[in-house]
Motif scaffolding. Sequence first.
Motif, PDB file in Angstrom:
ATOM      1  N   GLU A  29       0.655  -0.869  -0.051  1.00 53.44           N
ATOM      2  CA  GLU A  29       0.226  -0.345  -0.021  1.00 53.44           C
ATOM      3  C   GLU A  29       0.763   1.433  -0.070  1.00 53.44           C
ATOM      4  OE1 GLU A  29      -2.129  -0.428   3.152  1.00 53.44           O
ATOM      5  OE2 GLU A  29      -3.397  -2.490   2.361  1.00 53.44           O
ATOM      6  N   ARG A  30       1.880   1.372   0.293  1.00 56.47           N
ATOM      7  CA  ARG A  30       3.264   2.383   0.722  1.00 56.47           C
ATOM      8  C   ARG A  30       3.518   2.552  -0.669  1.00 56.47           C
ATOM      9  NH1 ARG A  30       4.134   4.237   5.578  1.00 56.47           N
ATOM     10  NH2 ARG A  30       3.928   3.260   7.114  1.00 56.47           N
ATOM     11  N   ILE A  31       4.083   1.778  -1.461  1.00 52.46           N
ATOM     12  CA  ILE A  31       4.176   1.491  -2.688  1.00 52.46           C
ATOM     13  C   ILE A  31       2.821   2.010  -3.705  1.00 52.46           C
ATOM     14  CG2 ILE A  31       5.286   0.201  -4.683  1.00 52.46           C
ATOM     15  CD1 ILE A  31       6.725  -1.208  -2.776  1.00 52.46           C
ATOM     16  N   LEU A  32       1.657   1.632  -4.233  1.00 49.10           N
ATOM     17  CA  LEU A  32       0.412   2.400  -4.005  1.00 49.10           C
ATOM     18  C   LEU A  32       1.095   3.551  -4.017  1.00 49.10           C
ATOM     19  CD1 LEU A  32      -1.631  -0.919  -4.305  1.00 49.10           C
ATOM     20  CD2 LEU A  32      -0.114  -0.545  -6.083  1.00 49.10           C
ATOM     21  N   PHE A  33       0.637   4.077  -2.883  1.00 51.80           N
ATOM     22  CA  PHE A  33       0.712   5.578  -2.892  1.00 51.80           C
ATOM     23  C   PHE A  33       2.074   6.440  -3.164  1.00 51.80           C
ATOM     24  CE2 PHE A  33       0.736   9.184  -0.080  1.00 51.80           C
ATOM     25  CZ  PHE A  33      -0.596  10.130   0.234  1.00 51.80           C
ATOM     26  N   THR A  34       2.993   5.463  -2.947  1.00 54.76           N
ATOM     27  CA  THR A  34       3.701   6.664  -3.646  1.00 54.76           C
ATOM     28  C   THR A  34       4.264   7.024  -5.480  1.00 54.76           C
ATOM     29  OG1 THR A  34       5.150   5.957  -1.875  1.00 54.76           O
ATOM     30  CG2 THR A  34       6.257   7.147  -3.445  1.00 54.76           C
ATOM     31  N   LEU A  35       3.614   5.786  -5.635  1.00 58.71           N
ATOM     32  CA  LEU A  35       3.156   5.876  -7.232  1.00 58.71           C
ATOM     33  C   LEU A  35       2.198   6.464  -7.926  1.00 58.71           C
ATOM     34  CD1 LEU A  35       3.602   2.122  -7.935  1.00 58.71           C
ATOM     35  CD2 LEU A  35       5.739   4.003  -8.487  1.00 58.71           C
ATOM     36  N   ALA A  36       1.342   7.107  -7.421  1.00 56.35           N
ATOM     37  CA  ALA A  36       0.228   7.636  -7.418  1.00 56.35           C
ATOM     38  C   ALA A  36       0.558   9.751  -7.186  1.00 56.35           C
ATOM     39  CB  ALA A  36      -1.066   7.567  -6.692  1.00 56.35           C
ATOM     40  N   MET A  37       1.460   9.532  -5.896  1.00 59.02           N
ATOM     41  CA  MET A  37       1.711  10.574  -5.851  1.00 59.02           C
ATOM     42  C   MET A  37       2.812  11.203  -6.931  1.00 59.02           C
ATOM     43  SD  MET A  37       0.419  12.037  -2.770  1.00 59.02           S
ATOM     44  CE  MET A  37      -0.938  11.118  -3.606  1.00 59.02           C
ATOM     45  N   ILE A  38       3.538  10.756  -7.334  1.00 59.40           N
ATOM     46  CA  ILE A  38       4.798  10.952  -8.775  1.00 59.40           C
ATOM     47  C   ILE A  38       3.885  10.633  -9.884  1.00 59.40           C
ATOM     48  CG2 ILE A  38       6.592   9.616  -9.646  1.00 59.40           C
ATOM     49  CD1 ILE A  38       8.022   8.044  -7.423  1.00 59.40           C
ATOM     50  N   VAL A  39       2.615  10.460  -9.863  1.00 54.52           N
ATOM     51  CA  VAL A  39       1.718  10.723 -11.116  1.00 54.52           C
ATOM     52  C   VAL A  39       1.897  12.161 -11.025  1.00 54.52           C
ATOM     53  CG1 VAL A  39       0.174   9.999 -12.336  1.00 54.52           C
ATOM     54  CG2 VAL A  39       1.391   7.860 -11.729  1.00 54.52           C
ATOM     55  N   ILE A  40       1.133  11.899  -9.830  1.00 55.98           N
ATOM     56  CA  ILE A  40       0.481  13.212 -10.312  1.00 55.98           C
ATOM     57  C   ILE A  40       1.303  14.787  -9.782  1.00 55.98           C
ATOM     58  CG2 ILE A  40      -1.528  15.157  -8.162  1.00 55.98           C
ATOM     59  CD1 ILE A  40      -2.208  12.966  -7.252  1.00 55.98           C
ATOM     60  N   ILE A  41       2.565  14.045  -9.187  1.00 56.49           N
ATOM     61  CA  ILE A  41       3.325  15.822  -9.405  1.00 56.49           C
ATOM     62  C   ILE A  41       3.664  15.947 -10.537  1.00 56.49           C
ATOM     63  CG2 ILE A  41       6.204  15.754  -9.207  1.00 56.49           C
ATOM     64  CD1 ILE A  41       5.605  14.475  -6.215  1.00 56.49           C
ATOM     65  N   ARG A  42       3.707  14.939 -12.108  1.00 59.41           N
ATOM     66  CA  ARG A  42       4.870  14.217 -13.004  1.00 59.41           C
ATOM     67  C   ARG A  42       3.809  15.653 -13.757  1.00 59.41           C
ATOM     68  NH1 ARG A  42       8.712  16.316 -13.766  1.00 59.41           N
ATOM     69  NH2 ARG A  42       8.867  15.723 -16.332  1.00 59.41           N
ATOM     70  N   LEU A  43       1.929  14.867 -13.740  1.00 61.51           N
ATOM     71  CA  LEU A  43       1.275  15.550 -15.103  1.00 61.51           C
ATOM     72  C   LEU A  43       1.533  17.037 -14.165  1.00 61.51           C
ATOM     73  CD1 LEU A  43      -1.648  13.072 -14.053  1.00 61.51           C
ATOM     74  CD2 LEU A  43      -0.481  13.419 -16.167  1.00 61.51           C
ATOM     75  N   GLY A  44       2.047  17.135 -13.144  1.00 61.56           N
ATOM     76  CA  GLY A  44       1.674  19.029 -12.327  1.00 61.56           C
ATOM     77  C   GLY A  44       2.518  19.652 -13.411  1.00 61.56           C
ATOM     78  N   VAL A  45       3.455  19.012 -13.524  1.00 64.70           N
ATOM     79  CA  VAL A  45       4.816  19.798 -14.082  1.00 64.70           C
ATOM     80  C   VAL A  45       4.138  20.366 -15.662  1.00 64.70           C
ATOM     81  CG1 VAL A  45       6.886  19.421 -15.505  1.00 64.70           C
ATOM     82  CG2 VAL A  45       6.559  18.419 -13.245  1.00 64.70           C
TER      83      VAL A  45
END
Length: 501
Positions: A16-32
């Motif tokens: 669950e920590r890995i899935l949460f981290t991956l979701a945050m990374i996707v949001i960060i990259r889309l925001g760029v």
Amino acid sequence: MISAFASTWKVPELRERILFTLAMIVIIRLGVHVTLPGVDASVIAEYLAEKQKQGGDSGAGAAVGAMLGFFSGGGLQKMGVFALGIMPYISASIMMQLMTAVVPKLSKLAREDGGREKINQYTRFITIVIALVQGYLLAISLENPGNIPGLQGIGTVVPNHDWLFIFMTVLTIVTGTLLLMWLGDQITERGLGNGISLIITVNIISALPGALVITWQTLVTGPNAGPGASAFLVFLVAFLIFVIAAVIAITQAQRRIVIQYAKRVMGRKQLGGQTQYLPLKVNYAGVMPIIFATAILSLPTFVLQSAFPTAEWSVKIQNALAGGGLTYYLVAGVMIFFFSYFWVATMFQPSEISENLKRSGGYIPGVRPGKPTADFLDFTMTRLTFAGAIFLTIIFILPWVVSQMPRGIIGSELPFLVTSFFGGTSLLILVGVLLDMMRQIETHLLQRHYDGFLRKGKIKGRYDRLQNSGDRASKGTIVYLWVFVAILIVVAVSYAIYTGW
């Protein structure tokens, strides 16, 4: 190692920590990729496509531009809401670390209960101030964006550059920085690793596909490509593996000082008598000396560019200190060597360590407690710092050395975007953050009786500082988060298809 990666999905909390981290990374990259309001995104797209065809930047200013691109994740070149990236928070954190070591009141506050939370609060306030100043300077610079490192040659991107645009740009950029800071805190609490460091790492990795494309175009399909260039590409891959292995070895290298504790009898129990080790890292300063040196060298360039943009002597100094030339790397190398000792002298306190050992009944065999112990630790750390400073200097200069290697083969140098992965700040941050994540994952696996990444021993490091402070996100939260990410991806792809990107 393969079985360790497979075991990560067998531990519910870790999964669950890995899935949460991956979701945050996707949001960060889309925001760029979300462009600032009032900026013409088509001009930026054409400029970046043209620069990709030309093989990226090289020469004076390339190092500074690529470094700003790394820390912003491309947000500066795309003029997005994350244009400043996480750099204001990094600058504020470095300032507070130095002030904590120098100012007695802050040093006393850091040792008190709840003192670290107050210092973190001060760091966030300073982050807002730095983001406001940098956001305002960036908003003004967008009137002539060609003066920004990494954007030389771009056309007009803001059709209506007025005070309303400046106000909206500053507000948007500061909000983007604070959002990044909040996302980093969420990753630290509910995900894997340190969130702020992971954001920087993801931003650095985002430049890797572009670097691979430029390398292929330069050495394989370029006008000067041939058997020699292809053989050089094979050499580059082997050399990169060697450099990464060397950086990992030096990053984990440490001198273990034996600490013996005296035996004490309390009632019917006998305490002490055990032997422990005090680890002193060879590269104690980490990446900080390189950040200090590059930041200080960039200041004269920006000042001269603003005050004397056309003066001949000013242009010569700017070209010398802008990055990309031998003069820049020699001056920066000397500064890195100095700042390595400066950081250790500021952060490493042998007297405090000696007093703590004395209070707890610990001593170094063959060394008297008190001042002799402090002198011994200081002498040992000085020698280790010399080796660490040489290592940092070599790592910083290595990208320039690699860029000059193909001159005799293809007649030109490699762009800094490619050679930056062979050393410098980017490689050190990548290795450090990925090692920390592997230590944390290994801790979770070993706690649940799974094999770690290495069957013999553990990955070196402080395990007690790697546990996340917050509870992991619930399954419902992760499901909603990934649904939100999927909607964002669908909207982004639909918009790209509609605009013809």
